[in-house]
Motif scaffolding. Sequence first.
Motif, PDB file in Angstrom:
ATOM      1  N   GLU A  51       1.272  -0.966   0.055  1.00 54.49           N
ATOM      2  CA  GLU A  51       0.077  -0.014  -0.029  1.00 54.49           C
ATOM      3  C   GLU A  51       0.653   1.346  -0.230  1.00 54.49           C
ATOM      4  N   GLU A  52       2.067   1.149   0.228  1.00 56.81           N
ATOM      5  CA  GLU A  52       2.663   2.363   0.456  1.00 56.81           C
ATOM      6  C   GLU A  52       3.774   2.495  -0.385  1.00 56.81           C
ATOM      7  N   PHE A  53       4.060   1.613  -1.159  1.00 59.16           N
ATOM      8  CA  PHE A  53       4.957   1.683  -2.602  1.00 59.16           C
ATOM      9  C   PHE A  53       3.464   1.951  -3.367  1.00 59.16           C
ATOM     10  N   MET A  54       2.964   1.408  -3.210  1.00 58.91           N
ATOM     11  CA  MET A  54       1.425   1.761  -4.228  1.00 58.91           C
ATOM     12  C   MET A  54       0.773   3.451  -4.532  1.00 58.91           C
ATOM     13  N   SER A  55       1.365   3.867  -3.050  1.00 59.56           N
ATOM     14  CA  SER A  55       0.797   5.174  -3.047  1.00 59.56           C
ATOM     15  C   SER A  55       1.867   6.305  -3.002  1.00 59.56           C
ATOM     16  N   GLU A  56       3.251   5.708  -2.886  1.00 57.20           N
ATOM     17  CA  GLU A  56       4.407   6.786  -3.615  1.00 57.20           C
ATOM     18  C   GLU A  56       4.635   6.433  -5.129  1.00 57.20           C
ATOM     19  N   ASP A  59      13.277   3.880  -6.223  1.00 55.03           N
ATOM     20  CA  ASP A  59      13.663   3.520  -4.291  1.00 55.03           C
ATOM     21  C   ASP A  59      12.706   1.718  -4.150  1.00 55.03           C
ATOM     22  N   LYS A  60      13.416   0.978  -4.040  1.00 56.65           N
ATOM     23  CA  LYS A  60      13.047   0.068  -4.214  1.00 56.65           C
ATOM     24  C   LYS A  60      12.884  -0.525  -2.586  1.00 56.65           C
ATOM     25  N   THR A  61      13.842  -0.143  -1.827  1.00 54.07           N
ATOM     26  CA  THR A  61      13.744  -0.649  -0.239  1.00 54.07           C
ATOM     27  C   THR A  61      12.953   0.634   0.603  1.00 54.07           C
TER      28      THR A  61
END
Length: 170
Positions: A93-98, A118-120
């Motif tokens: 969810e955080e990755f998709m948001s960013e 940023d993959k991490t």
Amino acid sequence: AEVMQQLLQEKGYLIVPFDKKADIYIVNTCTVTNIADRKSRQMLHRARQLNPDAVVAAVGCYVQTGREQLEKDDSVDLIIGNNRKKDIAAILEEFMSERNRDVQEGAGRSVGLEHEPDKTLHGTTVLDIAHTCEYEEMTLKRPAEHTRAYIKIQDGCNQFCSYCAIPYAR
């Protein structure tokens, strides 16, 4: 893998067979041998071929030992280490948001000015597990395909045999 599946289903994700087109592919990687490393990379590349627009996430032991390679691999969008698998839904969810925020902000930029993704998630998804004594707690409520659940190998042996990468990946 079954606990991650359970966590994602609880958040409303629909699990589909790997060979079907999906929005997100999660490859639970292995690094017991160099063949396991290669197979993990092949599955990540295959996921990218199945849907070039999907999010491809590498999770698990190969992430711990091959982080630098995965950060350079264009087939991989997100890498999640062993001690963060329990947080898979929140991380996605955080990755998709960013990712959505970056797309919106980048709409007015000139071509060629993009930054490396940023993959991490700012270094939060892969922990240095060699310097921690805690194991992630993952509870499986019911096995999806078997009568018994598998035990995670990364919670096991710590003997550092010359031929084995497991203690380094845990």
